[in-house]
Design a protein around this motif. Structure first.
Motif, PDB file in Angstrom:
ATOM      1  N   THR A 191      -0.938   6.897  -7.547  1.00 17.50           N
ATOM      2  CA  THR A 191      -2.116   6.243  -8.265  1.00 17.50           C
ATOM      3  C   THR A 191      -3.467   6.433  -7.158  1.00 17.50           C
ATOM      4  O   THR A 191      -3.297   6.859  -6.028  1.00 17.50           O
ATOM      5  N   ARG A 192      -4.526   6.391  -8.001  1.00 16.65           N
ATOM      6  CA  ARG A 192      -5.723   6.837  -7.344  1.00 16.65           C
ATOM      7  C   ARG A 192      -6.615   5.608  -6.838  1.00 16.65           C
ATOM      8  O   ARG A 192      -6.887   4.752  -7.772  1.00 16.65           O
ATOM      9  N   GLU A 193      -7.061   5.500  -5.839  1.00 15.18           N
ATOM     10  CA  GLU A 193      -7.860   4.583  -5.219  1.00 15.18           C
ATOM     11  C   GLU A 193      -7.553   3.201  -5.486  1.00 15.18           C
ATOM     12  O   GLU A 193      -8.251   2.342  -6.023  1.00 15.18           O
ATOM     13  N   ASP A 236       0.960   3.988  -3.031  1.00 12.84           N
ATOM     14  CA  ASP A 236       0.577   5.373  -2.859  1.00 12.84           C
ATOM     15  C   ASP A 236       1.866   6.415  -2.970  1.00 12.84           C
ATOM     16  O   ASP A 236       1.596   7.420  -3.392  1.00 12.84           O
ATOM     17  N   GLU A 237       2.981   5.901  -2.842  1.00  8.85           N
ATOM     18  CA  GLU A 237       4.046   6.739  -3.323  1.00  8.85           C
ATOM     19  C   GLU A 237       4.088   7.199  -4.649  1.00  8.85           C
ATOM     20  O   GLU A 237       4.777   8.494  -5.032  1.00  8.85           O
ATOM     21  N   ARG A 282       0.910  -1.133  -0.061  1.00  7.00           N
ATOM     22  CA  ARG A 282      -0.089   0.022   0.132  1.00  7.00           C
ATOM     23  C   ARG A 282       0.814   1.188  -0.090  1.00  7.00           C
ATOM     24  O   ARG A 282       0.631   2.104  -0.912  1.00  7.00           O
ATOM     25  N   ARG A 283       2.006   1.231   0.718  1.00 11.81           N
ATOM     26  CA  ARG A 283       2.810   2.484   0.826  1.00 11.81           C
ATOM     27  C   ARG A 283       3.470   2.700  -0.527  1.00 11.81           C
ATOM     28  O   ARG A 283       3.562   3.672  -1.027  1.00 11.81           O
TER      29      ARG A 283
END
Length: 554
Positions: free
Chosen positions: A202-204, A198-199, A194-195
């Motif tokens: 990207t969206r959702e 997110d880095e 997840r990290r």
């Protein structure tokens, strides 16, 4: 009974206009999306390039900029199903335990005798002591490294299974500890993935556990499944090891507790290293792309206090000796230690460009995956297919709306027009609420909106039919309309509450597409009640105040 206070009228109209304003950015989706991305990049980096400024100024900052996020099936992207190799963690635990057990046994070498590690399968630590008569004492020392298991299923058990046979001690994780380790490993992998996702902005993304050791990853907007695999599948495992020797034979026989690792840049060069690292990437607190002394791309890193202390103590005790920086089982660099490095920071440089340096920094910041992943399923959904889904969904929504509007007007005349306006505003309010919440629109979500268009008129139909009954009973127009709204209220509330319960069950019990459908359905229920009971009623009141009809044909 049809009187509506001024403040209520202002509130109803205000909410409708606010919904229009909040939903409007979705009409200019690409421009607003570029604006949002540029603002986020500028805030994160503090750098304003001409391109970023142009994208930021492409949408006025004083206007709403919330958008409905598009799901994987609408935007396109990548889908992966990975299986975590949890057994790798067992081996890592035993390898890291060996130096501690060896030192503890060595402290009583005069009694126990020599200590030697024997070859064993992965996840098993097998050692031999010189004096078999002191096996009980040796087992007691080893048992000191076993901890009670704190999970409910493993309560009362120990973390290590220890077996003594002659002069040999076999150590491995107990079954209860393996189960707890498996769970921790998958949860840790989930968080690190997840990290990492997110880095890169990207969206959702959808990242969830499936089964005991599998992870589902769906990332809208990413180029391909291969690109996602490169980001997620790389372990980015950074370790620092003592160098025992250098050679050119990859098949050279390494002793127990040693590993042979190739050099990243120089082909044919191999290092023999201590298997147990001095410091690991788990103790990194930051990693940033930078340049080395020659202006070439590099990555600066920094350890936490414990890592900095171990790194400093090791370099102080081994001045003049080489040490190896190992990234994903390849030696990135093997410099000689010139002096003690007490600052807790360092740099990785070598054969990499700026994009690779940035990606390496991202991976190091996110942390190393605790174990490798095998990808069992991978799919790439192209943006063209996503656009086709959007077009098909938009067409179905338009057709459904036109059909409902035509039916309502044909059945109820002017009141059907009022109901049709409410239905259209209802759809706008759904998009507005989803934009504010940052909710994700999926293809099933579009189906939920289409269904909402059909069910949104149910309340109006109930109200209008009730008004017809009141008119047939001989009541005046105003009284019939007022009683129609009042008498229909309970039926409307009951119908929507039961539908809400069904949507809630789908949301909490379902996953993926089912949740997308439930979200839009739930929001549509709330907005449809508002538009049917309040907005339609307000339009009827305005009409009555303006025309003052004595008769009504409905």
């Amino acid at each position: 009974m049809l009187q509506i206070d001024r403040w209520k009228r202002i509130l109803i109209v205000g909410l409708a206009l606010l919904g229009l304003a909040l939903a409007a950015p979705n009409l200019f989706y690409q421009r607003v999306e570029q604006h949002n991305d540029a603002v986020a990049t500028i805030e994160k980096t503090g750098v304003e390039t001409p391109e970023l400024i142009a994208q930021r100024d492409g949408w006025p900052s004083w206007l709403p900029s919330g958008l409905v996020n598009l799901g994987l099936d609408l935007r396109g992207g990548a889908h992966l199903l990975g299986e975590v190799r949890v057994a790798e963690v067992y081996k890592s635990r035993m390898d890291s335990l060996w130096p501690e057990i060896r030192n503890a046994l060595a402290a009583e070498r005069q009694t126990i005798g020599s200590i030697r590690r024997l070859p064993a399968e992965d996840g098993v630590l097998k050692l031999e002591i010189g004096n078999a008569d002191q096996m009980q004492r040796a087992v007691e020392i080893v048992r000191g490294f076993s901890d009670p298991i704190t999970t409910l299923t493993g309560a009362g058990q120990q973390s290590l299974s220890i077996l003594a046979d002659g002069s040999t001690i076999t150590v491995q994780l107990s079954d209860a500890e393996k189960e707890a380790t498996d769970q921790r490993t998958v949860l840790q992998s989930l968080e690190i993935i997840r990290r990492r996702v997110d880095e890169v902005g990207t969206r959702e993304p959808t990242i969830m556990q499936q089964g005991k050791d599998r992870i589902l990853i769906q990332v809208p907007g990413i180029g391909s499944a291969e690109e996602l695999k490169e980001l997620i599948g790389t372990t980015a495992k950074l370790t620092f090891h003592s160098v025992i020797g250098v050679g050119s034979d990859p098949n050279a026989r390494a002793q127990v507790g040693q590993i042979i690792v190739p050099d990243l840049e120089q082909e044919g060069l191999f290092y023999t290293l201590e298997e147990s690292p001095v410091v690991t990437g788990d103790e990194l607190v930051d990693a940033m792309p930078a340049t080395d002394q020659n202006g070439q791309p590099a990555v600066d890193f920094r350890f936490n206090p414990s890592g900095a202390r171990k790194f400093g103590d090791y370099t102080a005790a081994n001045v003049g000796q080489p040490f190896a920086i190992v990234l994903d089982n390849e030696v990135v660099s093997a410099p000689n230690i010139r002096q003690a490095i007490r600052g807790g920071s360092g740099q990785i440089s070598g054969a990499m460009d700026y994009d690779e340096a940035n990606r390496l920094a991202v991976l190091l910041r996110a942390g190393a995956l605790p174990a490798q992943m095998d990808f069992l399923e991978e799919r790439t959904i192209g943006p063209e297919l996503g656009q086709d889904s959007i077009d098909a969904g938009r067409l179905s929504a338009i057709v459904a709306t036109v059909a409902v509007v035509a039916y309502m007007i044909a059945s109820y005349g002017l009141f059907g027009v009022f109901a049709s306006v409410s239905v259209i505003i209802n759809v706008i309010l759904i998009l507005a609420v989803m934009s504010v919440l940052g909710a994700t629109m999926t293809l099933p979500g579009i189906a939920g909106i289409v269904l909402t268009v059909g069910t949104a008129v149910d309340a109006n139909v109930i109200i209008f039919e009730r008004i017809r009954e009141e008119l047939r009973a001989g009541k005046k127009v105003v009284r019939a309309i007022g009683d129609g709204f009042s008498e229909a209220m309970s039926a409307i509330i009951d119908a929507n509450v039961t539908t809400f319960i069904a949507a809630a069950v789908m949301f909490f019990m379902g996953s993926g597409p089912v949740k997308g459908f439930a979200v839009t359905m739930t929001i549509g229920l709330v907005t449809s009640v508002f538009t049917a009971i309040f907005l339609t009623r307000l339009m009827i009141v305005w009409w009555i105040e303006r025309r003052k009809p004595q008769e009504l044909v409905l």
